[in-house]
Motif scaffolding. Sequence first.
Motif, short mmCIF file in Angstrom:
data_model
loop_
_atom_site.label_atom_id
_atom_site.label_comp_id
_atom_site.label_asym_id
_atom_site.label_seq_id
_atom_site.Cartn_x
_atom_site.Cartn_y
_atom_site.Cartn_z
N ALA A 8 -4.36 -4.57 -8.95
CA ALA A 8 -3.50 -3.11 -8.65
C ALA A 8 -4.85 -2.28 -8.40
O ALA A 8 -5.85 -2.47 -9.14
CB ALA A 8 -2.96 -2.49 -9.60
N ILE A 9 -4.99 -1.20 -7.29
CA ILE A 9 -6.15 -0.55 -7.30
C ILE A 9 -5.44 0.80 -7.28
O ILE A 9 -4.76 0.99 -6.13
CB ILE A 9 -6.84 -1.01 -5.97
CG1 ILE A 9 -7.33 -2.35 -6.02
CG2 ILE A 9 -8.00 0.21 -5.60
CD1 ILE A 9 -7.81 -2.82 -4.38
N PHE A 10 -5.87 1.81 -8.03
CA PHE A 10 -5.35 3.28 -8.12
C PHE A 10 -6.52 3.95 -7.64
O PHE A 10 -7.62 4.07 -8.30
CB PHE A 10 -4.63 3.55 -9.49
CG PHE A 10 -3.66 2.65 -9.74
CD1 PHE A 10 -2.44 3.03 -9.52
CD2 PHE A 10 -3.87 1.49 -10.79
CE1 PHE A 10 -1.26 1.78 -9.89
CE2 PHE A 10 -2.86 0.77 -11.32
CZ PHE A 10 -1.60 0.97 -10.81
N THR A 11 -6.20 5.07 -6.68
CA THR A 11 -6.95 5.99 -6.32
C THR A 11 -6.63 7.53 -7.08
O THR A 11 -5.70 7.78 -6.88
CB THR A 11 -7.00 6.23 -4.92
OG1 THR A 11 -7.20 4.87 -4.28
CG2 THR A 11 -8.30 7.27 -4.37
N PRO A 12 -7.60 7.91 -7.61
CA PRO A 12 -7.16 9.23 -8.42
C PRO A 12 -6.82 10.17 -7.41
O PRO A 12 -7.45 10.40 -6.28
CB PRO A 12 -8.46 9.65 -9.25
CG PRO A 12 -9.40 8.43 -9.21
CD PRO A 12 -9.14 7.59 -7.94
N GLY A 13 -5.83 11.05 -7.77
CA GLY A 13 -5.49 12.12 -6.81
C GLY A 13 -6.65 13.40 -7.32
O GLY A 13 -7.11 13.50 -8.05
N GLU A 14 -6.17 14.42 -6.18
CA GLU A 14 -7.21 15.63 -6.39
C GLU A 14 -6.93 16.35 -7.50
O GLU A 14 -5.70 16.48 -7.73
CB GLU A 14 -7.18 16.33 -5.12
CG GLU A 14 -7.63 15.80 -3.75
CD GLU A 14 -7.48 16.61 -2.55
OE1 GLU A 14 -7.47 17.85 -2.64
OE2 GLU A 14 -7.40 15.97 -1.50
N ARG A 15 -7.79 16.86 -7.97
CA ARG A 15 -7.37 17.79 -9.17
C ARG A 15 -7.38 19.18 -8.61
O ARG A 15 -8.10 19.67 -7.82
CB ARG A 15 -8.63 17.75 -10.35
CG ARG A 15 -8.51 16.29 -10.84
CD ARG A 15 -9.74 16.43 -12.00
NE ARG A 15 -9.68 15.12 -12.62
CZ ARG A 15 -10.58 14.93 -13.60
NH1 ARG A 15 -11.37 15.72 -13.97
NH2 ARG A 15 -10.39 13.60 -14.17
N LEU A 65 0.89 -1.20 -0.09
CA LEU A 65 0.11 -0.19 0.10
C LEU A 65 0.93 1.27 0.17
O LEU A 65 1.75 1.32 0.87
CB LEU A 65 -0.79 0.03 1.18
CG LEU A 65 -1.84 -1.10 1.32
CD1 LEU A 65 -1.84 -1.84 2.46
CD2 LEU A 65 -3.27 -0.60 1.20
N GLN A 66 0.82 2.14 -1.10
CA GLN A 66 1.51 3.45 -0.92
C GLN A 66 0.51 4.56 -1.35
O GLN A 66 -0.18 4.58 -2.42
CB GLN A 66 2.51 3.26 -2.35
CG GLN A 66 3.42 4.41 -2.16
CD GLN A 66 4.54 4.39 -3.11
OE1 GLN A 66 4.55 3.45 -4.16
NE2 GLN A 66 5.50 5.29 -3.09
N SER A 67 0.51 5.28 -0.20
CA SER A 67 -0.60 6.34 -0.28
C SER A 67 -1.98 5.47 -0.13
O SER A 67 -2.34 4.65 0.42
CB SER A 67 -0.49 7.31 -1.24
OG SER A 67 0.66 8.14 -0.89
N GLU A 68 -2.76 5.85 -1.18
CA GLU A 68 -4.17 5.20 -1.32
C GLU A 68 -4.04 4.12 -2.36
O GLU A 68 -4.99 3.55 -2.77
CB GLU A 68 -5.22 6.22 -1.96
CG GLU A 68 -5.38 7.65 -1.22
CD GLU A 68 -6.01 7.09 0.38
OE1 GLU A 68 -6.92 6.29 0.40
OE2 GLU A 68 -5.46 7.58 1.50
N ASP A 69 -3.02 3.93 -3.10
CA ASP A 69 -2.69 2.75 -4.13
C ASP A 69 -2.46 1.57 -3.41
O ASP A 69 -1.74 1.67 -2.36
CB ASP A 69 -1.81 3.09 -5.03
CG ASP A 69 -2.25 4.31 -5.77
OD1 ASP A 69 -3.34 4.75 -6.05
OD2 ASP A 69 -1.11 5.17 -6.26
N GLU A 70 -2.84 0.32 -3.96
CA GLU A 70 -2.52 -0.97 -3.50
C GLU A 70 -2.25 -1.97 -4.56
O GLU A 70 -2.93 -1.98 -5.68
CB GLU A 70 -3.81 -1.52 -2.78
CG GLU A 70 -3.59 -2.94 -1.90
CD GLU A 70 -4.66 -3.26 -1.14
OE1 GLU A 70 -4.74 -4.52 -0.73
OE2 GLU A 70 -5.93 -2.47 -1.06
#
Length: 172
Positions: free
Chosen positions: A160-167, A128-133
Amino acid sequence: MHPVHDLGLRPWALLLLPLLLWASGATAQQDTELPVHVEADRAHLDDRRGISIYRGNVTITQGDTVIRGDVVTVHSPERELERMEAEGEPARLDTLDKDGRPVHAEAQRMTFLPPSQEVILSGNARILQSEDEFRGDRIVYDLEKAVLEASTGETGRVEAIFTPGERPAETE
């Protein structure tokens, strides 16, 4: 009397030496001048072979980096840290990446290779790195370069699960 006890206080210094060597080769985000703290139910040192084995609720901490496992074996032939192997249900590594974001790694078996700054996870591996897994049977993660390779057995798949960053906010 146990051979380690025959040496008086010297065994504790010898048990910690490989970990102090690990500290000197730690990742860029790690403050190598901080002390290394080891907790375990038991410890065994084979100085001739350069192997220290810590058993039972092992926790090794230096600054922001924490390794936990049921058994952690430190390989340091000729006082040079070669690798640390942790086993557990699961074995865990918590640290910060070069940008200060938390990284959590876990697996049934974990090998940390200080010379190459790689962590090799096998058996229900997860990062897990930040919100990504990332999940797989085997993951190799380069802590210095933040590069990851994941693989799985013949019947499984890598996940892999990626969480979009804030725009950034739009200006008018």
